[in-house]
Design a protein around this motif. Structure first.
Motif, PDB file in Angstrom:
ATOM      1  N   ASP A   7       0.800  -1.317   0.046  1.00  0.00           N
ATOM      2  CA  ASP A   7      -0.037  -0.057   0.173  1.00  0.00           C
ATOM      3  C   ASP A   7       0.866   1.273  -0.031  1.00  0.00           C
ATOM      4  O   ASP A   7       0.741   1.999   0.818  1.00  0.00           O
ATOM      5  N   ARG A  66       0.544   4.335   2.896  1.00  0.00           N
ATOM      6  CA  ARG A  66      -0.541   4.324   3.916  1.00  0.00           C
ATOM      7  C   ARG A  66      -0.304   3.252   4.927  1.00  0.00           C
ATOM      8  O   ARG A  66      -0.362   2.138   4.826  1.00  0.00           O
ATOM      9  N   THR A 125      -1.923   8.630   8.805  1.00  0.00           N
ATOM     10  CA  THR A 125      -2.607   7.890   7.861  1.00  0.00           C
ATOM     11  C   THR A 125      -1.798   7.967   6.366  1.00  0.00           C
ATOM     12  O   THR A 125      -1.998   7.276   5.587  1.00  0.00           O
ATOM     13  N   ARG A 126      -1.060   8.814   6.453  1.00  0.00           N
ATOM     14  CA  ARG A 126       0.021   8.925   5.201  1.00  0.00           C
ATOM     15  C   ARG A 126       1.378   9.316   5.668  1.00  0.00           C
ATOM     16  O   ARG A 126       1.535  10.015   6.473  1.00  0.00           O
TER      17      ARG A 126
END
Length: 185
Positions: free
Chosen positions: A67, A83, A141-142
């Motif tokens: 991801d 992610r 989240t990132r």
């Protein structure tokens, strides 16, 4: 792409917009897989990286598995965005060190790849990763792995990378030594 305000939230929004644009391009491109060697044989490393971002070459399957995605490249530099989700937690509930290492190795290797002329390749000979702060996927989240070449010679290349959040927090840093060689014809 920059936002009018410079808060971590606005930077995250910018990162997500960039990611969405690239995901749209990728979904109309070649998907995931391995590029044809004949297609690659006439490209420099930087041309290949630009073709990946443009959706003209298939993306590496590791990107789907872990991801993360190549988000930008230039000569001697590559940036991956990832992610760090719950799927990558170890049994103790922490983000697995292998996820950090994989995204950093990708940024390092692709930074080196951007410097390869037609007919030259590389492989990672040494990878050193330093985890300096845990990533809580519920809060972060990132992240971005930013790889930059330090040296490219006839036989060896070296690079460094850092893994950062939108607020500038450093989560890890890494170095690599790569073997550089002529590709078989």
């Amino acid at each position: 792409m920059t936002s009018s305000t410079n808060t971590p939230e606005s930077k995250l929004d910018d990162w997500i917009r960039e990611e969405d644009l690239l995901l749209q391009r990728a979904s109309s491109g070649m998907g995931f897989g391995v590029a044809d060697r004949q297609v690659l044989s006439g490209l420099t490393g930087l041309q290949m990286m630009h073709a990946l971002i443009a959706g003209q070459l298939p993306e590496a399957t590791i990107s789907k598995t872990m991801d993360f995605m190549l988000i930008e490249v230039e000569h001697g530099r590559a940036v991956f965005q990832g992610r760090p989700g719950a799927a990558y937690l170890n049994p103790m509930g922490s983000l697995h060190g292998g996820w950090y290492a994989t995204i950093l190795d990708s940024a390092l290797g692709c930074a080196v790849h951007t410097t390869m002329p037609v007919g030259r390749g590389y492989t990672t000979a040494e990878l050193s990763v330093n985890l300096v702060k845990g990533i809580n996927p519920a809060k972060v989240t990132r992240v971005r792995a930013i790889g930059e070449v330090l040296h490219v010679g006839r036989q060896l290349a070296t690079a460094q990378a850092k893994l950062v959040g939108p607020d500038g927090t450093l989560y890890a840093h890494a170095t690599t030594t790569c073997l550089v060689f002529e590709l078989p014809k």
